[in-house]
Scaffold this active site. Structure first.
Site, PDB file in Angstrom:
ATOM      1  N   GLU A  74     -15.971 -37.760  15.715  1.00 13.75           N
ATOM      2  CA  GLU A  74     -14.877 -37.751  14.727  1.00 13.75           C
ATOM      3  C   GLU A  74     -14.876 -39.047  13.902  1.00 13.75           C
ATOM      4  O   GLU A  74     -14.710 -39.029  12.678  1.00 13.75           O
ATOM      5  CB  GLU A  74     -13.545 -37.566  15.486  1.00 13.75           C
ATOM      6  N   HIS A  77     -17.636 -39.242  11.263  1.00 15.15           N
ATOM      7  CA  HIS A  77     -17.246 -38.470  10.075  1.00 15.15           C
ATOM      8  C   HIS A  77     -16.295 -39.297   9.203  1.00 15.15           C
ATOM      9  O   HIS A  77     -16.445 -39.363   7.981  1.00 15.15           O
ATOM     10  CB  HIS A  77     -16.590 -37.159  10.546  1.00 15.15           C
ATOM     11  N   HIS A 139      -9.540 -28.230   3.453  1.00 21.91           N
ATOM     12  CA  HIS A 139     -10.347 -29.450   3.575  1.00 21.91           C
ATOM     13  C   HIS A 139     -11.820 -29.135   3.266  1.00 21.91           C
ATOM     14  O   HIS A 139     -12.500 -29.901   2.585  1.00 21.91           O
ATOM     15  CB  HIS A 139     -10.193 -29.988   5.005  1.00 21.91           C
ATOM     16  N   HIS A 249     -14.875 -11.416   5.832  1.00 19.88           N
ATOM     17  CA  HIS A 249     -15.967 -12.299   5.410  1.00 19.88           C
ATOM     18  C   HIS A 249     -17.246 -11.489   5.141  1.00 19.88           C
ATOM     19  O   HIS A 249     -17.980 -11.782   4.200  1.00 19.88           O
ATOM     20  CB  HIS A 249     -16.187 -13.350   6.496  1.00 19.88           C
ATOM     21  N   HIS A 307     -25.725 -22.551   8.292  1.00 22.88           N
ATOM     22  CA  HIS A 307     -24.916 -21.622   7.490  1.00 22.88           C
ATOM     23  C   HIS A 307     -23.968 -22.395   6.566  1.00 22.88           C
ATOM     24  O   HIS A 307     -23.755 -22.016   5.417  1.00 22.88           O
ATOM     25  CB  HIS A 307     -24.153 -20.692   8.428  1.00 22.88           C
TER      26      HIS A 307
HETATM   27  C1  HEM Z   1     -23.868 -14.666   1.792  1.00 25.35           C
HETATM   28  C2  HEM Z   1     -22.773 -15.298   1.533  1.00 25.35           C
HETATM   29  C3  HEM Z   1     -22.017 -16.104   2.541  1.00 25.35           C
HETATM   30  C4  HEM Z   1     -21.415 -17.296   2.299  1.00 25.35           C
HETATM   31  C5  HEM Z   1     -21.377 -18.045   0.972  1.00 25.35           C
HETATM   32  C6  HEM Z   1     -20.814 -17.725   3.541  1.00 25.35           C
HETATM   33  C7  HEM Z   1     -20.086 -18.898   3.692  1.00 25.35           C
HETATM   34  C8  HEM Z   1     -19.511 -19.325   4.853  1.00 25.35           C
HETATM   35  C9  HEM Z   1     -18.760 -20.541   5.001  1.00 25.35           C
HETATM   36  C10 HEM Z   1     -18.477 -21.555   3.898  1.00 25.35           C
HETATM   37  C11 HEM Z   1     -18.369 -20.630   6.287  1.00 25.35           C
HETATM   38  C12 HEM Z   1     -17.536 -21.761   6.902  1.00 25.35           C
HETATM   39  C13 HEM Z   1     -18.466 -22.827   7.426  1.00 25.35           C
HETATM   40  C14 HEM Z   1     -17.724 -24.018   7.960  1.00 25.35           C
HETATM   41  O1  HEM Z   1     -16.497 -23.967   8.160  1.00 25.35           O
HETATM   42  O2  HEM Z   1     -18.375 -25.044   8.215  1.00 25.35           O
HETATM   43  C15 HEM Z   1     -18.854 -19.456   6.975  1.00 25.35           C
HETATM   44  C16 HEM Z   1     -18.640 -19.188   8.300  1.00 25.35           C
HETATM   45  C17 HEM Z   1     -19.196 -18.111   8.944  1.00 25.35           C
HETATM   46  N1  HEM Z   1     -19.914 -17.075   8.387  1.00 25.35           N
HETATM   47 FE1  HEM Z   1     -20.487 -16.913   6.470  1.00 25.35          FE
HETATM   48  N2  HEM Z   1     -21.071 -16.802   4.517  1.00 25.35           N
HETATM   49  C18 HEM Z   1     -21.787 -15.777   3.952  1.00 25.35           C
HETATM   50  C19 HEM Z   1     -22.217 -14.618   4.588  1.00 25.35           C
HETATM   51  C20 HEM Z   1     -22.035 -14.327   5.921  1.00 25.35           C
HETATM   52  C21 HEM Z   1     -22.463 -13.115   6.596  1.00 25.35           C
HETATM   53  C22 HEM Z   1     -23.155 -11.935   5.928  1.00 25.35           C
HETATM   54  C23 HEM Z   1     -22.114 -13.251   7.898  1.00 25.35           C
HETATM   55  C24 HEM Z   1     -22.300 -12.315   9.055  1.00 25.35           C
HETATM   56  C25 HEM Z   1     -22.600 -11.064   8.991  1.00 25.35           C
HETATM   57  C26 HEM Z   1     -21.468 -14.530   8.059  1.00 25.35           C
HETATM   58  C27 HEM Z   1     -20.986 -15.040   9.241  1.00 25.35           C
HETATM   59  C28 HEM Z   1     -20.293 -16.213   9.385  1.00 25.35           C
HETATM   60  C29 HEM Z   1     -19.794 -16.719  10.643  1.00 25.35           C
HETATM   61  C30 HEM Z   1     -20.015 -16.075  12.002  1.00 25.35           C
HETATM   62  C31 HEM Z   1     -19.116 -17.903  10.372  1.00 25.35           C
HETATM   63  C32 HEM Z   1     -18.399 -18.816  11.366  1.00 25.35           C
HETATM   64  C33 HEM Z   1     -19.296 -20.009  11.632  1.00 25.35           C
HETATM   65  C34 HEM Z   1     -18.642 -21.048  12.499  1.00 25.35           C
HETATM   66  O3  HEM Z   1     -17.640 -20.794  13.158  1.00 25.35           O
HETATM   67  O4  HEM Z   1     -19.179 -22.157  12.485  1.00 25.35           O
HETATM   68  N3  HEM Z   1     -21.428 -15.157   6.837  1.00 25.35           N
HETATM   69  N4  HEM Z   1     -19.552 -18.676   6.079  1.00 25.35           N
END
Ligand code: HEM
Length: 342
Positions: A74, A77, A139, A249, A307
């Site tokens: 923390e 960061h 944030h 999402h 991601h």
């Molecule tokens: C393609 C465009 C997509 C974008 C721009 C995107 C963007 C994001 C962002 C910004 C987060 C938050 C990350 C964070 O808080 O650090 C997130 C979380 C997440 N996304 Fe996506 N996402 C996309 C597609 C998908 C797809 C297709 C899936 C699953 C089928 C998915 C599954 C998840 C999951 C499981 C998380 C939670 C990750 C965590 O808890 O760290 N995303 N996504």
């Protein structure tokens, strides 16, 4: 203002852009390590500038026993984010002398200063409101906003240093606006997924928990003024609400994909833009795959970080593509104008 200082500002804004990218990833790492409450207070950690020993920590906050690793994550960061604040201050202080120079991005620099101060406040609220998802999501969006402002200042300074006239911009197709809105919506949904710990609420892909449309509670999942607490680490919502968030999402990803395809179809007839459009679609494909992989492998740290990085890369690609789209064609217009004058 000397040209040397203008060059310096150009490099400083690039440094700021890269450092913001680092701070966003560090923020995601902090969340994924469950270290967001590694220090129970703000701006110090158990009242100190560096993580103290367990006895000092216990004397300061007996209700929050020290976990040294989380506290350090923390604090790292916070240190890097504070350094970023200093970069913004330097950019504003060094640029003040040029604020009346035509084309100098002075208002953008001031907006950057405002945004970084707001981000600091949101960083504090993240801790004091104990990871309230609304604050955590804002944030994340704020961090991406700071990144885009840094990038925009940098691009404007590059133009100024290269002595290109800032005038004669091309009007962008409304599809760029649509893609931007869909992307911001998807970033917000992503932040909402991770801050509500809904990343594994839907197991399997393309179905969710073995069904195409499982039980969901949308009103609870998107009840934006909810105050369930007192501590949001690991989330508080029930399973159906988290499933709704996760499904939202996935649907958001589909809408964004459609928006990007429409944009690429519309702009394909402008050959200089094609590499940007292909890059944008390619990054979308990578990001989609990373999302699915995170679901299938239950959010391993590296993939979850990738991601977040992918989301940021997609945002940068859309911004750079829009910048390029607003500029290409100008060279031809300029030479046509010259011919008309001759
Ligand atoms: C393609 C465009 C997509 C974008 C721009 C995107 C963007 C994001 C962002 C910004 C987060 C938050 C990350 C964070 O808080 O650090 C997130 C979380 C997440 N996304 Fe996506 N996402 C996309 C597609 C998908 C797809 C297709 C899936 C699953 C089928 C998915 C599954 C998840 C999951 C499981 C998380 C939670 C990750 C965590 O808890 O760290 N995303 N996504």
């Amino acid at each position: 203002m000397t040209e040397f200082r203008l060059h310096l500002l150009k490099w400083l804004s690039l440094l700021g852009t890269l450092a913001t990218l680092g701070v966003i990833l560090l923020g995601a790492w902090t969340r994924l390590m469950d270290a967001g409450l590694g220090c129970p207070d703000w701006p110090g950690c158990y009242g100190r500038l560096v993580v103290p020993d367990a006895a000092t920590a216990a004397a300061h906050s007996p209700q929050a026993p020290l976990e040294a690793l989380k506290a350090w994550v923390e604090m790292i960061h916070r240190y890097v984010a504070s350094t970023l604040g200093l970069v913004v201050l330097a950019l504003v202080a060094l640029g003040a002398g040029a604020r009346r120079r035509p084309g100098y991005p002075w208002h953008l620099s001031l907006a950057l200063l405002g945004a970084i101060l707001l981000q600091g406040a949101f960083g504090a609220f993240t801790v004091t409101l104990k990871l309230w998802p609304q604050v955590v999501t804002l944030h994340l969006l704020g961090g991406i906003g700071v990144l885009l402002l840094f990038l925009w200042v940098h691009l404007r300074l590059r133009e100024l240093v290269a002595a290109k006239p800032p005038a004669s911009r091309r009007r962008l197709s409304p599809l760029w606006g649509l893609a931007a809105v869909l992307l911001v919506g998807q970033l917000a949904l992503g932040g909402w997924v991770s801050s509500n710990y809904a990343g594994i609420a839907c197991q399997g892909f393309p179905t969710c928990n073995g069904q195409w449309w499982p039980a969901t509670d949308w009103s609870e999942g998107f009840h934006l003024t909810q105050t369930v607490g007192p501590n949001y680490l690991h989330g508080q919502l029930h399973a159906d609400a988290r499933t709704a968030i996760h499904l939202g999402h996935r649907l958001g990803a589909l809408a964004l994909g459609l928006g990007l395809v429409l944009l690429a179809r519309r702009e394909w007839r402008r050959p200089p833009l094609r590499p940007w459009l292909m890059g944008l679609l390619g990054l979308y494909g990578v990001q989609f795959t990373l999302g699915v992989a995170n679901v299938l492998w239950w959010l391993p740290l590296g993939l979850a970080l990738a991601h977040t990085g992918g989301a940021v890369a997609l945002t940068l690609a859309l911004a750079l593509g829009a910048w390029q789209a607003s500029r290409v064609g100008n060279a031809r217009q300029a030479s046509e104008k010259e011919m008309a004058h001759a």
